[in-house]
Design an enzyme around this catalytic site. Structure first.
Site, PDB file in Angstrom:
ATOM      1  CG  ASP A 100      -1.915   1.125   1.231  1.00 26.88           C
ATOM      2  OD1 ASP A 100      -2.029   1.814   0.196  1.00 26.88           O
ATOM      3  OD2 ASP A 100      -2.583   1.318   2.256  1.00 26.88           O
ATOM      4  CG  ASP A 312      -3.215   5.107  -3.518  1.00 27.45           C
ATOM      5  OD1 ASP A 312      -2.331   4.351  -3.080  1.00 27.45           O
ATOM      6  OD2 ASP A 312      -4.416   4.986  -3.213  1.00 27.45           O
TER       7      ASP A 312
END
Ligand SMILES: *[C@@H]1O[C@H](CO)[C@@H](O)[C@H](O)[C@H]1NC(C)=O
Ligand SMILES: *[C@@H]1O[C@H](CO)[C@@H](O)[C@H](O)[C@H]1NC(C)=O
Ligand SMILES: *[C@@H]1O[C@H](CO)[C@@H](O)[C@H](O)[C@H]1NC(C)=O
Length: 433
Positions: A100, A312
């Site tokens: 992540d 992201d």
């Protein structure tokens, strides 16, 4: 088994010193959650089910980012789209975790677990690791947990992460050896890596993952902690979401393996947001469609300063301010030679009818500060049904944080350099890497 190669040991010796650190690189597999290599792979889902589910996760993650006010871990925990295998302890105990870029700590569920979510794989038991050590409150490392409040000198340092969707992980901050299986076949070990040993974890975590590997910018992230060996560099090359080859894994490169240079490579500065120190914050100046260039509007971004968008890997769609989104979407609709259609999943606004995958798209460029990134068809559109494609971009009415998502990044080698504060993009065929 191949001998474990300890980079931290090597660079602490005079012989190898700085050169080794600079030249050192390794690569691990990055597994898409829907690939056949993932335990989350569901063979009864159709390709279109998977895309609709990815959109739903993307929207939930974006909402969690928008509503969260915590600086430490403001991300929807299960929004991670990619998994990575790491081992913790001595002997190495393998776990599959979400990779992540939107969070920091490396944590896994730990025995004994007073309140854990159901996990299908065996759980890490720190008492069985010869190298495991809880971090005491007196250690400077305890500040990594972002929570020194309940910490008195003679006790153990605890961490507490609250994710944007109200999920949480609580437990001991600890150090142990983290080992990764490099694609060259040689395991690479990083002794004394700070990890979270979670004894109380709940929320929307998936039974098939045992924790999260944070690739953000904070001190406890894998990227930051490997910095002395890798120079703070990592890169990945994500396959287009609609590609059947998504069944293969992709690569997560560190150190010298993560260099992005040569033909077509461009780079843009990373900004540091006071409130969101975890994020890779960039400045997107404009988006152009053919000869029309649309500026990114002056909006009050929660990121503060020059930055206006985060990059992201765990968010599928790209989120733009609503004004920019409507300019961009209308320009696409005006220049693409296809009839408008409804999105069968009802998430997206700019959809078109076509049954072929060989449709013409206008030329689109994302103008990041100092880096013009030309998008290809697979960066802009996803197929939602046999006869419908949609622009994989969205807007939300409560404009706050905008996200450059993973569809827009596919078929680019995307490099992060947290030492020189730059993100680089280079067009690539990720299937061939
Ligand atoms: C997790 O994996 C198991 C097999 O190991 C499978 O039966 C189960 O459905 C998976 N759960 C989810 C939520 O994907
Ligand atoms: C797998 O996909 C099918 C079809 O969408 C769904 O009904 C089922 O609940 C899924 N299984 C898991 C474990 O998520
Ligand atoms: C998937 O990748 C292969 C190899 O790069 C390419 O030939 C094919 O067109 C791609 N398919 C889709 C649907 O993008």
């Amino acid at each position: 088994m191949a001998p474990i190669f300890s980079i931290l040991f090597l660079i602490s010796t005079a012989v190898f010193s700085a050169t080794t650190a600079r030249d050192y690189g390794f690569t691990v597999e990055l597994i898409h959650r829907d690939s056949t290599k993932s335990p989350m792979y569901n063979s009864s889902e159709t390709h279109y089910d998977r895309i609709a589910n990815a959109l739903r996760r993307s929207i939930n993650r974006n909402k969690a980012v928008l509503t969260s006010d915590t600086a430490e871990a403001p991300i929807y925990n299960n929004g991670g789209e990619y998994l990575v295998e790491i081992s913790i302890g001595t002997p190495p105990f393998s776990i599959l975790a979400v990779a992540d870029t939107g969070s920091d700590v490396i944590w896994t569920q730990c025995e004994p677990c007073s309140n854990c979510y159901q996990q299908s794989a065996p759980m890490f038991d720190p008492s069985k690791s010869a190298t495991y050590k809880n971090v005491p409150c007196s250690s400077p490392v305890c500040s990594y947990s972002g929570d020194g409040s309940s910490c008195s000198d003679d006790s153990e340092c605890l961490y507490s992460i609250a994710y944007g969707d109200k999920s949480h992980s609580d437990g001991n901050l600890a150090v142990d050896t983290v080992t990764m299986q490099s694609t060259s076949g040689r395991p690479v070990a990083f002794p004394r890596t700070v990890i979270g040993c979670g004894h109380d974890n709940a929320g929307t975590f998936n039974a098939n993952v045992s924790g999260i590997v944070g690739l953000g910018r904070g001190p406890a992230s894998l990227v930051t902690q490997l910095g002395p060996a890798t120079g703070g560099k990592f890169s990945y090359c994500l396959m287009p979401i609609g590609n059947a080859s998504m069944e293969d894994s992709t690569k997560l490169n560190f150190g010298s393996n993560a260099d992005v240079s040569g033909s077509g490579a461009v780079s843009t500065p990373i900004y540091t947001s006071d409130q969101y120190k975890t994020f890779y914050s960039l400045k997107l100046e404009a988006v152009s469609v053919g000869d029309n260039k649309f500026d990114f509007p002056e909006v009050s971004s929660k990121l503060g300063g020059e930055a206006n968008i985060i990059i992201d890997s765990g968010t599928t769609l790209t989120y733009l301010p609503s004004d920019l989104m409507s300019n961009f979407g209308s320009a696409i609709a005006d220049s693409i030679n296809l009839p408008r259609a409804e999105d069968p999943s009802q998430f997206l606004d700019y959809c078109f009818s076509t049954t072929t995958d060989d449709y013409e798209v206008p030329s689109v460029t994302m103008h990041f500060e100092g880096a013009d990134v030309p998008l290809q068809r697979e960066n802009m559109f996803i197929r939602l049904s046999e006869d419908t494609i949609c622009l994989a971009f969205g807007a939300f009415s409560d404009d706050n944080i905008f996200i450059y998502g993973n569809i827009a990044q596919s078929n680019f080698l995307v490099g992060y350099d947290i030492k020189n504060l730059a993100v680089s993009f280079q067009p690539a065929d990720c299937n061939a890497m």
